[in-house]
Design a protein around this motif. Structure first.
Motif, PDB file in Angstrom:
ATOM      1  N   ALA A  26       0.837  -1.202   0.000  1.00 43.73           N
ATOM      2  CA  ALA A  26       0.000   0.000   0.000  1.00 43.73           C
ATOM      3  C   ALA A  26       0.867   1.245   0.000  1.00 43.73           C
ATOM      4  CB  ALA A  26      -0.929  -0.015   1.206  1.00 43.73           C
ATOM      5  N   ALA A  27       1.911   1.240   0.795  1.00 50.19           N
ATOM      6  CA  ALA A  27       2.816   2.386   0.850  1.00 50.19           C
ATOM      7  C   ALA A  27       3.499   2.596  -0.497  1.00 50.19           C
ATOM      8  CB  ALA A  27       3.851   2.179   1.945  1.00 50.19           C
ATOM      9  N   ARG A  28       3.932   1.505  -1.102  1.00 50.35           N
ATOM     10  CA  ARG A  28       4.634   1.592  -2.391  1.00 50.35           C
ATOM     11  C   ARG A  28       3.700   1.989  -3.530  1.00 50.35           C
ATOM     12  NH1 ARG A  28       9.710   2.547  -1.905  1.00 50.35           N
ATOM     13  NH2 ARG A  28      10.939   0.882  -1.067  1.00 50.35           N
ATOM     14  N   LEU A  29       2.519   1.384  -3.592  1.00 50.93           N
ATOM     15  CA  LEU A  29       1.605   1.626  -4.707  1.00 50.93           C
ATOM     16  C   LEU A  29       0.977   3.011  -4.663  1.00 50.93           C
ATOM     17  CD1 LEU A  29      -0.129  -1.861  -4.975  1.00 50.93           C
ATOM     18  CD2 LEU A  29       1.627  -0.891  -6.473  1.00 50.93           C
ATOM     19  N   THR A  30       0.659   3.499  -3.478  1.00 52.51           N
ATOM     20  CA  THR A  30       0.041   4.816  -3.383  1.00 52.51           C
ATOM     21  C   THR A  30       1.068   5.929  -3.517  1.00 52.51           C
ATOM     22  OG1 THR A  30       0.242   4.918  -0.981  1.00 52.51           O
ATOM     23  CG2 THR A  30      -1.798   3.968  -1.875  1.00 52.51           C
ATOM     24  N   GLY A  31       2.338   5.596  -3.276  1.00 51.16           N
ATOM     25  CA  GLY A  31       3.380   6.612  -3.337  1.00 51.16           C
ATOM     26  C   GLY A  31       3.393   7.506  -2.109  1.00 51.16           C
ATOM     27  N   ASP A  32       2.468   7.249  -1.191  1.00 54.20           N
ATOM     28  CA  ASP A  32       2.424   8.038   0.037  1.00 54.20           C
ATOM     29  C   ASP A  32       3.493   7.545   0.986  1.00 54.20           C
ATOM     30  OD1 ASP A  32       0.308   9.503  -0.861  1.00 54.20           O
ATOM     31  OD2 ASP A  32      -1.195   8.221   0.083  1.00 54.20           O
ATOM     32  N   GLY A  33       4.152   8.464   1.603  1.00 53.23           N
ATOM     33  CA  GLY A  33       5.162   8.093   2.573  1.00 53.23           C
ATOM     34  C   GLY A  33       4.607   8.162   3.985  1.00 53.23           C
ATOM     35  N   CYS A  34       5.471   7.889   4.903  1.00 56.21           N
ATOM     36  CA  CYS A  34       5.138   7.972   6.322  1.00 56.21           C
ATOM     37  C   CYS A  34       6.074   9.006   6.912  1.00 56.21           C
ATOM     38  CB  CYS A  34       5.316   6.610   6.985  1.00 56.21           C
ATOM     39  SG  CYS A  34       5.128   6.655   8.771  1.00 56.21           S
ATOM     40  N   ALA A  35       5.503  10.051   7.485  1.00 53.86           N
ATOM     41  CA  ALA A  35       6.324  11.137   8.028  1.00 53.86           C
ATOM     42  C   ALA A  35       7.194  10.664   9.189  1.00 53.86           C
ATOM     43  CB  ALA A  35       5.435  12.295   8.455  1.00 53.86           C
ATOM     44  N   LEU A  36       6.741   9.675   9.949  1.00 53.41           N
ATOM     45  CA  LEU A  36       7.576   9.136  11.023  1.00 53.41           C
ATOM     46  C   LEU A  36       8.747   8.362  10.433  1.00 53.41           C
ATOM     47  CD1 LEU A  36       8.148   8.701  14.007  1.00 53.41           C
ATOM     48  CD2 LEU A  36       6.613   6.725  13.935  1.00 53.41           C
ATOM     49  N   ARG A  37       8.485   7.598   9.384  1.00 52.84           N
ATOM     50  CA  ARG A  37       9.568   6.848   8.737  1.00 52.84           C
ATOM     51  C   ARG A  37      10.603   7.798   8.140  1.00 52.84           C
ATOM     52  NH1 ARG A  37      11.892   4.134   4.777  1.00 52.84           N
ATOM     53  NH2 ARG A  37      12.346   1.927   5.079  1.00 52.84           N
ATOM     54  N   ALA A  38      10.169   8.966   7.680  1.00 48.60           N
ATOM     55  CA  ALA A  38      11.110   9.962   7.155  1.00 48.60           C
ATOM     56  C   ALA A  38      12.084  10.413   8.242  1.00 48.60           C
ATOM     57  CB  ALA A  38      10.353  11.163   6.600  1.00 48.60           C
ATOM     58  N   ASP A 100       4.364  15.728   9.441  1.00 50.87           N
ATOM     59  CA  ASP A 100       4.567  16.248   8.081  1.00 50.87           C
ATOM     60  C   ASP A 100       5.344  17.562   8.123  1.00 50.87           C
ATOM     61  OD1 ASP A 100       3.314  14.164   6.760  1.00 50.87           O
ATOM     62  OD2 ASP A 100       1.372  15.204   6.629  1.00 50.87           O
ATOM     63  N   ARG A 101       5.001  18.437   9.070  1.00 52.72           N
ATOM     64  CA  ARG A 101       5.686  19.729   9.197  1.00 52.72           C
ATOM     65  C   ARG A 101       7.153  19.551   9.600  1.00 52.72           C
ATOM     66  NH1 ARG A 101       2.663  21.472  12.744  1.00 52.72           N
ATOM     67  NH2 ARG A 101       3.993  21.385  14.558  1.00 52.72           N
ATOM     68  N   ILE A 102       7.430  18.545  10.420  1.00 54.39           N
ATOM     69  CA  ILE A 102       8.800  18.276  10.867  1.00 54.39           C
ATOM     70  C   ILE A 102       9.666  17.819   9.702  1.00 54.39           C
ATOM     71  CG2 ILE A 102      10.180  16.703  12.298  1.00 54.39           C
ATOM     72  CD1 ILE A 102       7.809  16.939  14.353  1.00 54.39           C
ATOM     73  N   ALA A 103       9.072  17.085   8.773  1.00 59.89           N
ATOM     74  CA  ALA A 103       9.707  16.713   7.502  1.00 59.89           C
ATOM     75  C   ALA A 103      11.076  16.049   7.664  1.00 59.89           C
ATOM     76  CB  ALA A 103       9.807  17.937   6.585  1.00 59.89           C
ATOM     77  N   GLY A 104      11.188  15.130   8.608  1.00 54.32           N
ATOM     78  CA  GLY A 104      12.415  14.358   8.733  1.00 54.32           C
ATOM     79  C   GLY A 104      13.544  15.033   9.496  1.00 54.32           C
ATOM     80  N   ARG A 105      13.323  16.208  10.045  1.00 58.33           N
ATOM     81  CA  ARG A 105      14.372  16.949  10.766  1.00 58.33           C
ATOM     82  C   ARG A 105      14.369  16.560  12.246  1.00 58.33           C
ATOM     83  NH1 ARG A 105      12.368  22.546   8.450  1.00 58.33           N
ATOM     84  NH2 ARG A 105      10.467  21.437   8.920  1.00 58.33           N
ATOM     85  N   VAL A 106      15.383  15.835  12.663  1.00 61.27           N
ATOM     86  CA  VAL A 106      15.459  15.299  14.019  1.00 61.27           C
ATOM     87  C   VAL A 106      15.496  16.410  15.065  1.00 61.27           C
ATOM     88  CG1 VAL A 106      16.838  13.889  15.595  1.00 61.27           C
ATOM     89  CG2 VAL A 106      16.481  13.134  13.240  1.00 61.27           C
TER      90      VAL A 106
END
Length: 156
Positions: A26-38, A100-106
């Motif tokens: 589902a993640a791969r086919l929709t192209g939607d990512g997970c902001a936590l995984r980022a 989403d707003r954090i956008a992968g910035r630890v």
């Protein structure tokens, strides 16, 4: 610490998709990512910035998928999200829009968790430093070996 304050015992991050082949597809086919995984990953590997931050936090960090989470977490979790686990249960700190707003910035993640915990009236099991990017790290050690290790990490 104030009498009667609620202490954070653990942070729990809940990924967007289930930990199944169907969830992965589902993640791969929709192209939607997970902001936590980022935040937690870079490609297929763990994000070294996340790993270093999680190893130094004053509370443990657990990452899970909703289908594998304990029932108390499933009752309050929205995917993706970050919860504070207290003696009384799970308290939502960051939701999908926040991540989403954090956008992968630890470093921004740490600031947002600190802000959300304070707004929820939660306290940490140990005092936090006020300076970013390490507001959740344990207090400074007088042990020279630990001090050297911390100093070498901060130069990295």
């Amino acid at each position: 610490m104030e009498q009667g304050s609620v202490r954070i015992r653990q942070l729990t991050g809940v990924y967007r998709f289930d930990a199944t082949a169907r969830g992965y597809l589902a993640a791969r086919l929709t192209g939607d990512g997970c902001a936590l995984r980022a935040l937690t990953h870079r490609g297929l590997r763990a994000n070294p910035d996340w790993s270093a931050m999680a190893a130094e936090l004053i509370v443990p960090v657990m990452l899970t998928h909703l289908d594998r989470a304990p029932e108390p977490i499933r009752r309050v979790a929205h995917r993706p999200c970050v919860l504070a686990i207290t003696r009384g249960g799970a308290v939502p700190l960051l939701g999908p829009a926040d991540l989403d707003r954090i956008a992968g910035r630890v470093a921004l993640f740490l600031d947002e968790v600190r802000r959300a915990a304070s707004a929820a009236g939660l306290v940490w099991t140990m005092p936090m430093w006020d300076s970013s990017p390490a507001p959740l790290y344990a207090t400074r050690s007088t042990d020279s070996r630990q001090s050297r290790a911390a100093a070498s990490w901060s130069r990295a």
